[in-house]
Design an enzyme around this catalytic site. Structure first.
Site, PDB file in Angstrom:
ATOM      1  N   LYS A 138       0.810  -1.215   0.000  1.00  0.00           N
ATOM      2  CA  LYS A 138       0.000   0.000   0.000  1.00  0.00           C
ATOM      3  C   LYS A 138       0.846   1.270   0.000  1.00  0.00           C
ATOM      4  O   LYS A 138       0.431   2.282  -0.558  1.00  0.00           O
ATOM      5  CB  LYS A 138      -0.999   0.003   1.157  1.00  0.00           C
ATOM      6  N   ARG A 173      -5.268   3.291  11.663  1.00  0.00           N
ATOM      7  CA  ARG A 173      -4.965   1.879  11.895  1.00  0.00           C
ATOM      8  C   ARG A 173      -5.850   1.294  12.974  1.00  0.00           C
ATOM      9  O   ARG A 173      -5.713   0.111  13.287  1.00  0.00           O
ATOM     10  CB  ARG A 173      -3.513   1.742  12.305  1.00  0.00           C
ATOM     11  N   ARG A 192      12.083  -6.905   1.660  1.00  0.00           N
ATOM     12  CA  ARG A 192      12.012  -5.453   1.642  1.00  0.00           C
ATOM     13  C   ARG A 192      13.324  -4.827   2.116  1.00  0.00           C
ATOM     14  O   ARG A 192      13.944  -5.336   3.049  1.00  0.00           O
ATOM     15  CB  ARG A 192      10.885  -5.022   2.580  1.00  0.00           C
ATOM     16  N   ARG A 208      14.586  -3.218   7.663  1.00  0.00           N
ATOM     17  CA  ARG A 208      14.150  -2.478   8.853  1.00  0.00           C
ATOM     18  C   ARG A 208      13.846  -3.431  10.002  1.00  0.00           C
ATOM     19  O   ARG A 208      13.359  -4.535   9.765  1.00  0.00           O
ATOM     20  CB  ARG A 208      12.861  -1.703   8.535  1.00  0.00           C
TER      21      ARG A 208
HETATM   22  P1  AMP Z   1       4.328   1.619   8.471  1.00  0.00           P
HETATM   23  O1  AMP Z   1       5.530   2.233   7.849  1.00  0.00           O
HETATM   24  O2  AMP Z   1       3.042   2.298   8.063  1.00  0.00           O
HETATM   25  O3  AMP Z   1       4.254   0.135   8.288  1.00  0.00           O
HETATM   26  O4  AMP Z   1       4.452   1.880  10.045  1.00  0.00           O
HETATM   27  C1  AMP Z   1       5.525   1.375  10.806  1.00  0.00           C
HETATM   28  C2  AMP Z   1       5.145   1.354  12.293  1.00  0.00           C
HETATM   29  O5  AMP Z   1       4.840   2.689  12.724  1.00  0.00           O
HETATM   30  C3  AMP Z   1       3.925   0.536  12.644  1.00  0.00           C
HETATM   31  O6  AMP Z   1       4.220  -0.829  12.797  1.00  0.00           O
HETATM   32  C4  AMP Z   1       3.498   1.195  13.944  1.00  0.00           C
HETATM   33  O7  AMP Z   1       4.331   0.799  15.018  1.00  0.00           O
HETATM   34  C5  AMP Z   1       3.781   2.665  13.677  1.00  0.00           C
HETATM   35  N1  AMP Z   1       2.604   3.327  13.081  1.00  0.00           N
HETATM   36  C6  AMP Z   1       2.503   3.864  11.830  1.00  0.00           C
HETATM   37  N2  AMP Z   1       1.282   4.392  11.627  1.00  0.00           N
HETATM   38  C7  AMP Z   1       0.575   4.178  12.768  1.00  0.00           C
HETATM   39  C8  AMP Z   1      -0.763   4.458  13.180  1.00  0.00           C
HETATM   40  N3  AMP Z   1      -1.652   5.064  12.356  1.00  0.00           N
HETATM   41  N4  AMP Z   1      -1.110   4.091  14.443  1.00  0.00           N
HETATM   42  C9  AMP Z   1      -0.251   3.500  15.279  1.00  0.00           C
HETATM   43  N5  AMP Z   1       1.004   3.175  14.951  1.00  0.00           N
HETATM   44  C10 AMP Z   1       1.426   3.505  13.703  1.00  0.00           C
END
Ligand code: AMP
Length: 213
Positions: A13, A88, A127, A160
């Site tokens: 996404k 989320r 990734r 990561r």
């Molecule tokens: P992402 O890059 O979107 O996969 O986000 C990486 C990490 O950031 C997630 O696994 C969460 O720990 C945190 N995170 C990102 N967006 C949110 C959100 N909307 N609510 C809570 N934690 C978030």
């Protein structure tokens, strides 16, 4: 146009969100990127978020909602935006809806990039990310020009911490428990659009553009 990208971690996404944002000339807003930028800069917000991110857990809503609402209030969001990784949780979605309602605005579409769990772990272990500029790659699907080196800024690429297999399993559990209910939430509002995220990247993109048209 305001679009939310939904889907499990690793469903692609983020890549699609960037392409959609570019096509429609609106900002791509990723809460994950905002947190990572803060970690990189060594801010207090970054240190707090990292505690959760490294375990594959969600950052608490209070913190996340605030940074998101600040971001969408900025001038470049006037024509809309693509949200990637927010909301989320149902409470996050409700706060966003209420904030938009006060402004007489609303989310136009929530796009679910659908990929079954069994594909996800495999995908995520391939990734690679640049911790300096935030660019993401995949060893098979989106390889950098030179292995292990970021095309955009020349820094080293890494797997990561939150893409490591044990963390991915945790993130999938968190996704099913806390984020998947959003599919029904936006379905009930009549703005949910589903695409098959296992197709080629360009085919997923064209499918999304058709759905938004
Ligand atoms: P992402 O890059 O979107 O996969 O986000 C990486 C990490 O950031 C997630 O696994 C969460 O720990 C945190 N995170 C990102 N967006 C949110 C959100 N909307 N609510 C809570 N934690 C978030």
């Amino acid at each position: 146009m305001k679009v939310i990208m939904l889907g499990a971690p690793g469903a692609g996404k983020g890549t699609q969100a960037k392409m959609i944002a570019e096509k429609f000339g609106i900002p791509h807003i990723s809460t994950g990127d905002i947190f990572r930028a803060n970690i990189q800069k060594g801010t207090e917000l970054g240190a707090e978020a990292k505690k959760y991110m490294d375990q594959g857990l969600l950052v608490p809503d209070e913190l996340t909602v605030k940074i998101l609402l600040d971001r969408v209030a900025q001038d470049d969001c006037g024509k809309g935006y693509v949200l990637d990784g927010f909301p989320r949780t149902i409470p996050q979605a409700k706060v966003l809806d209420e904030a938009l309602e006060k402004l007489g605005e609303k989310i136009d579409y929530a796009v679910d990039v659908d990929v079954a769990d069994e594909h996800i772990v495999k995908r995520m272990s391939g990734r690679r990310a640049c911790l300096k500029c935030g660019a993401t790659y995949h060893v098979e699907h989106i390889p950098p020009r030179q292995e292990g080196v970021c095309d955009s800024c020349g820094s080293d690429l890494v797997l990561r911490d939150d893409d490591k297999p044990e963390t991915v399993m945790n993130r999938l559990k968190v996704y099913h428990d806390q984020t998947q209910p959003l599919i029904e939430y936006y379905g009930q509002k009549g703005i949910l659009r589903k695409v098959d995220g296992t197709m080629e990247m360009q085919d997923v993109f064209h499918a999304i553009v058709d759905l938004l048209g």
